[in-house]
Design an enzyme around this catalytic site. Structure first.
Site: not given
Ligand SMILES: *Cc1c(COP(=O)(O)O)cnc(C)c1O
Length: 400
Positions: A140, A225, A254
């Site tokens: 993802f 990531d 985030k």
């Protein structure tokens, strides 16, 4: 207005690209959030790890308010007094040399793809338009056309093609598959240290070390990531530290703003970012003074409140507690730091129903895929809070 009124409004006027739990929140503090009817819940999702510092952290509020009154946006046509300080503090914390600031995580991923390709042509000498980037199954990395083009989740891709070429997909956790997939045209390998959205999938021990060695030997850039795993979530500042490696390019997002504002960044250790020249990439909001001031405060909170260490300790305690729950519906408990998942057996009937029951008991979490529940509370959580959560999780799983 009551909860149902707000839900009806969203359903009538909003696109239905989410299926949220029916709880309408209007206040948050630390690990707790409140709904419009005044009910209190423990947040065990943390906006997919964006509020590691806890909701509405007073020090981040103060920084945001102060900066909002002074200057919010200049664009990168001009300089601002927050950017350089943000760069230096972020580099010192993550042991990086250079930073490229963006906004959402997906933008950081797009940025890293462009950078890796450019590096492939300028430095590695890959023939024009032939650069390949290798990624993993069940990855993802975000929601843009290019990114969903190399997703293996049919829900994310179906009906959105045609997609960007230049990507190769290999199994996650399989270093031999990486070795085989690399060609002279391979610019980079991009991988999550732990696959969060896939259900907190942890690769075999030593995987990242092997991957690092293979990339180095073949002159391939390693991109990690860490948008979900970074900034303390797994009990280290960056998850790569568990394996003692350093990626060439690292993505964070985030929690970089403590959930106040979209702030993401590409971190570079090999001067790979040096391949970008003026005018080749940019963003109106990326690196703006408000974002930088918020991110600086968010990073400071992680350090000052020892949240990385707390994630390690509380994560171990939480995982241990979950492992001690004796229930035939539990297939596996796994996790690192405060990124934890319970995988239920197929016979348990799906994770969604348990998440709904947990919500009724005052604990918010979300299923990932059909049978997995992820627990990722803010890193400010305490032992007593975890005991409170464990009680509710145990009774919910047993159907009580
Ligand atoms: C959330 C996430 C992204 C995308 O970030 P957005 O801010 O939603 O665009 C990318 N990679 C990983 C690992 C993520 O968890």
């Amino acid at each position: 207005m009551n909860s149902q009124n707000y839900i009806d409004l969203e359903d009538e006027f909003g696109a239905h690209n989410y299926k949220p739990l029916n709880v309408v929140l209007n206040r948050g503090e630390g690990i707790w959030v409140w709904d419009v009817d005044g009910n209190k819940y423990m947040d065990c999702l943390s906006a997919y790890s964006a509020v590691n510092q806890g909701h509405c952290h007073p020090k981040i509020i103060a920084a945001a308010v102060e900066q909002t009154k002074k200057l919010t946006l200049t664009s990168r046509a001009f300089r601002n007094d927050q950017l350089g300080l943000f760069y230096r503090e972020l580099c010192e914390l993550t042991n990086s040399h250079k930073v490229l600031p963006m906004n959402s995580g997906a933008e950081a991923v797009e940025t890293v793809i462009k950078t890796a390709r450019k590096w492939g042509y300028l430095i590695k000498g890959i023939p024009e338009d032939k650069a390949e980037i290798i990624v993993c199954k069940e990855n993802f990395h975000g929601r843009t056309i290019t990114i969903v083009g190399f997703s293996t989740d049919e829900n994310s891709r179906a009906g959105f093609g045609p997609f960007t070429p230049g990507f190769k997909i290999i199994p996650f956790g399989d270093a031999a598959a990486l070795k085989e997939a690399i060609t002279p045209n391979t610019a980079a390998f991009m991988v999550e240290p732990i696959q969060g959205e896939a259900g907190v999938i942890i690769p075999p021990a030593g995987y990242l070390n092997e991957v690092k060695a293979i990339c180095e030997k073949n002159n391939v850039i390693l991109i990690l990531d860490e948008i979900q795993t970074g900034l303390g979530r797994t009990g280290k500042m960056l998850a790569e530290e568990h394996d003692g490696i350093e990626a060439d390019l690292t993505l964070i997002g985030k929690a970089l703003s403590g959930g106040f504002y979209p702030v993401s960044a590409v971190l570079s250790n090999k001067e790979v970012l040096g391949v970008l020249r003026p005018g080749e990439h940019g963003s109106t909001f990326g690196g703006n003074p408000l974002a930088c001031a918020i991110a600086r405060a968010a990073l400071k909170v992680l350090v000052e409140e020892n949240l990385v260490e707390n994630a390690e300790k509380m994560g171990a305690y939480f995982k241990q507690g979950l492992s001690e729950i004796k229930n035939p519906r539990i297939k596996e408990v796994r996790g690192k730091g405060l990124l934890i998942a319970i995988e239920l057996t197929k016979e348990a009937g799906g994770a969604r129903g348990y998440c709904e029951t947990l919500m009724e008991k005052g604990l918010l979490c979300k299923e990932t895929h059909d049978n997995t529940i992820r627990f990722a509370p803010p890193l400010v959580i305490t032992k007593d809070d975890i005991d409170w959560a464990l009680e509710r999780i145990e009774s919910t799983l047993s159907g009580a």
